[in-house]
Design a protein around this motif. Structure first.
Motif, PDB file in Angstrom:
ATOM      1  N   ARG A 135       0.819  -1.224   0.000  1.00  0.00           N
ATOM      2  CA  ARG A 135       0.000   0.000   0.000  1.00  0.00           C
ATOM      3  C   ARG A 135       0.852   1.272   0.000  1.00  0.00           C
ATOM      4  O   ARG A 135       0.324   2.367  -0.050  1.00  0.00           O
ATOM      5  CB  ARG A 135      -0.933   0.005   1.215  1.00  0.00           C
ATOM      6  N   ASP A 150      -1.730   4.220   0.449  1.00  0.00           N
ATOM      7  CA  ASP A 150      -3.116   3.986   0.024  1.00  0.00           C
ATOM      8  C   ASP A 150      -3.877   3.306   1.158  1.00  0.00           C
ATOM      9  O   ASP A 150      -3.682   2.134   1.427  1.00  0.00           O
ATOM     10  CB  ASP A 150      -3.111   3.105  -1.234  1.00  0.00           C
ATOM     11  N   ARG A 156      -6.702   0.600  -4.674  1.00  0.00           N
ATOM     12  CA  ARG A 156      -6.266   0.743  -6.070  1.00  0.00           C
ATOM     13  C   ARG A 156      -5.799   2.154  -6.409  1.00  0.00           C
ATOM     14  O   ARG A 156      -5.733   2.530  -7.579  1.00  0.00           O
ATOM     15  CB  ARG A 156      -7.405   0.340  -7.008  1.00  0.00           C
ATOM     16  N   ARG A 157      -5.486   2.943  -5.393  1.00  0.00           N
ATOM     17  CA  ARG A 157      -5.030   4.308  -5.654  1.00  0.00           C
ATOM     18  C   ARG A 157      -3.695   4.290  -6.386  1.00  0.00           C
ATOM     19  O   ARG A 157      -2.820   3.491  -6.084  1.00  0.00           O
ATOM     20  CB  ARG A 157      -4.898   5.039  -4.315  1.00  0.00           C
ATOM     21  N   ARG A 158      -3.536   5.203  -7.361  1.00  0.00           N
ATOM     22  CA  ARG A 158      -2.325   5.203  -8.174  1.00  0.00           C
ATOM     23  C   ARG A 158      -1.523   6.502  -8.068  1.00  0.00           C
ATOM     24  O   ARG A 158      -0.361   6.546  -8.470  1.00  0.00           O
ATOM     25  CB  ARG A 158      -2.687   4.970  -9.641  1.00  0.00           C
TER      26      ARG A 158
END
Ligand SMILES: [Zn+2]
Length: 182
Positions: A135, A150, A156-158
């Motif tokens: 993460r 994250d 799923r943060r990019r």
């Protein structure tokens, strides 16, 4: 500034927000230029705190330490060593609080920098233990040197600043599609 153990994600989000003010992320431009901006950053994340001009340098030093911890995890360094560093930050003022729902509370109301270190250090510690090292990520935007933690449910943060880096990537992709179509 205080934060309950069960609420570590808020501490991790504050750490990411602080990291995202550094000149390294803004192509050399410092985004934390006054004590008032520190207060605004805290308020935006639901923390009350009043930074003095004399403390601004210490807040920036803490920001660099938080970034170093995140980078070590991103780079695949041993999590245990990183946990020790984050723990050193987080140990300030551990008390049992929470009123009707007792919980360990990290932080200190004595000094802003100590409280901020405890809250953000505990945030990183909670995130790496509860969510895992994956993460901790570098920003996916090619033009950005940001990094973030994250703590979202989906994980799923990019991007370090989704509204900014994510939008810029989308705009660039859109332009590329239009060029190839036209
Ligand atoms: Zn970014």
């Amino acid at each position: 500034m205080q934060l309950a153990l069960s609420d570590y994600s808020r501490g991790a989000e504050l750490a990411t927000a602080l990291i995202s003010t550094a000149p390294r992320v803004w192509h050399g431009v410092e985004k934390l230029t006054s004590a008032a901006e520190v207060d605004d950053l805290l308020a935006a994340h639901g923390f009350a705190g009043s930074c003095t001009p004399a403390e601004l340098g210490d807040v920036r030093d803490l920001r660099a330490e938080l970034r170093a911890i995140v980078d070590e995890i991103v780079d695949g360094e041993g999590v245990d060593a990183v946990v020790r560093r984050a723990s050193t930050l987080a140990t300030g003022g551990l008390t049992l609080g929470g009123g009707d729902r007792p919980d360990w509370v990290f932080g200190s109301d004595a000094g802003l920098v100590d409280g901020l270190a405890a809250v953000t250090g505990m945030g990183l510690l909670g995130a790496v233990r509860a969510l895992g090292a994956q993460r901790f990520r570098a920003c996916a935007a090619a033009f950005c040197e940001g990094a973030f933690v994250d703590v979202s449910r989906a994980g799923r943060r990019r991007y370090c600043m989704p509204d900014l880096c994510g939008n810029r990537v989308n705009v660039a992709a859109h332009r590329a599609r239009r060029r190839s179509a036209g």
